[in-house]
Design an enzyme around this catalytic site. Structure first.
Site, PDB file in Angstrom:
ATOM      1  N   CYS A   1       0.821  -1.211   0.000  1.00 46.98           N
ATOM      2  CA  CYS A   1       0.000   0.000   0.000  1.00 46.98           C
ATOM      3  C   CYS A   1       0.855   1.260   0.000  1.00 46.98           C
ATOM      4  O   CYS A   1       0.509   2.258  -0.640  1.00 46.98           O
ATOM      5  CB  CYS A   1      -0.932   0.000   1.216  1.00 46.98           C
TER       6      CYS A   1
ATOM      7  N   CYS B   1      -5.547   1.467   4.174  1.00 44.96           N
ATOM      8  CA  CYS B   1      -4.393   1.371   3.277  1.00 44.96           C
ATOM      9  C   CYS B   1      -3.241   2.264   3.723  1.00 44.96           C
ATOM     10  O   CYS B   1      -2.093   2.005   3.363  1.00 44.96           O
ATOM     11  CB  CYS B   1      -4.798   1.708   1.847  1.00 44.96           C
TER      12      CYS B   1
END
Length: 239
Positions: free
Chosen positions: A122, A228
């Protein structure tokens, strides 16, 4: 508006008062036209609920920059939905921003970093590209809501992060209100929603949601991960 630390704090306090108890249409109009003209962008996942905020923004300023983080791991349906919504609402500046090729070649050559270290994946594919994409902006808009729970339960309408103002105009809206707006505006749905995907991120880290389960339970299922990282300060997610 200036982005020095002192000025940022003053701006945050002023906007928190100004936007208090205001509906998303009013907040968006003020932010885009008055508070940050030419200096604000919307960051959209083009996920299940994205059409609402995109529709509201299109009514205020269809040329507003819309940033989509093209991680290289999205469902094909999400990429198609991005193009559909852009055309459907007449959005004039949808920007797909990807990770740096050299960084991916170095850290994720086989494309499997998501499996062994999803936080690092991420960071490379979302956090760093977003930082680059927002470099020329003073503020950005998100579609997060309090009803999504966890770290979002106390979400303010306006906050500060990494020297920029971040605005969450739909913070107070419930899931029922979102669904009602979809119907009232006759907005197209993400094609995977009908298949049980109720919160859609990258394909490898998104699963169908069991009936009655929390909508975001299909994100990073089975892992101790709920975000994320783009909504955390950079120093909190940097390796």
């Amino acid at each position: 508006m200036s982005s020095s630390l002192t000025d940022l704090s003053q701006t945050l306090a002023m906007l928190s008062t100004r936007y208090a108890d205001q509906g998303p249409e009013t907040v968006l109009r003020a932010a885009i036209r008055e508070d940050f003209p030419g200096g604000i962008a919307l960051v959209s996942s083009f996920g299940n609920e994205a059409a609402i905020l995109l529709a509201l923004v299109a009514e205020v300023e269809p040329a507003l920059p819309i940033i989509f983080l093209d991680t290289g791991k999205h469902f094909d349906e999400t990429l198609g939905y991005r193009d559909l919504l852009g055309d459907h609402r007449g959005l004039k500046d949808v920007r797909s921003v990807g990770p740096e090729a050299g960084l991916i070649e170095r850290d994720d050559r086989d494309g499997m970093l998501w499996r062994c270290d999803p936080d690092a994946c991420c960071f490379a594919r979302k956090v760093l590209p977003l930082r680059r994409a927002l470099a020329g902006f003073e503020a950005w808009i998100t579609g997060r809501k309090r009803y999504q729970g966890d770290v979002r339960a106390d979400l303010p309408v306006v906050e500060a992060q990494d020297g920029k103002i971040k605005i969450n105009p739909l913070a107070a809206w419930s899931r029922d209100r979102i669904q009602a707006e979809f119907e009232a505006r006759d907005l197209p749905r993400h094609p995977l929603e009908a298949e049980g995907f109720l919160s859609i991120g990258c394909a490898p880290c998104t699963e169908r949601v069991a009936p009655g389960a929390d909508a975001r339970s299909g994100r990073w299922a089975g892992r101790d991960k709920i975000e994320c990282g783009i909504h955390f300060p950079l120093d909190a997610v940097a390796g």
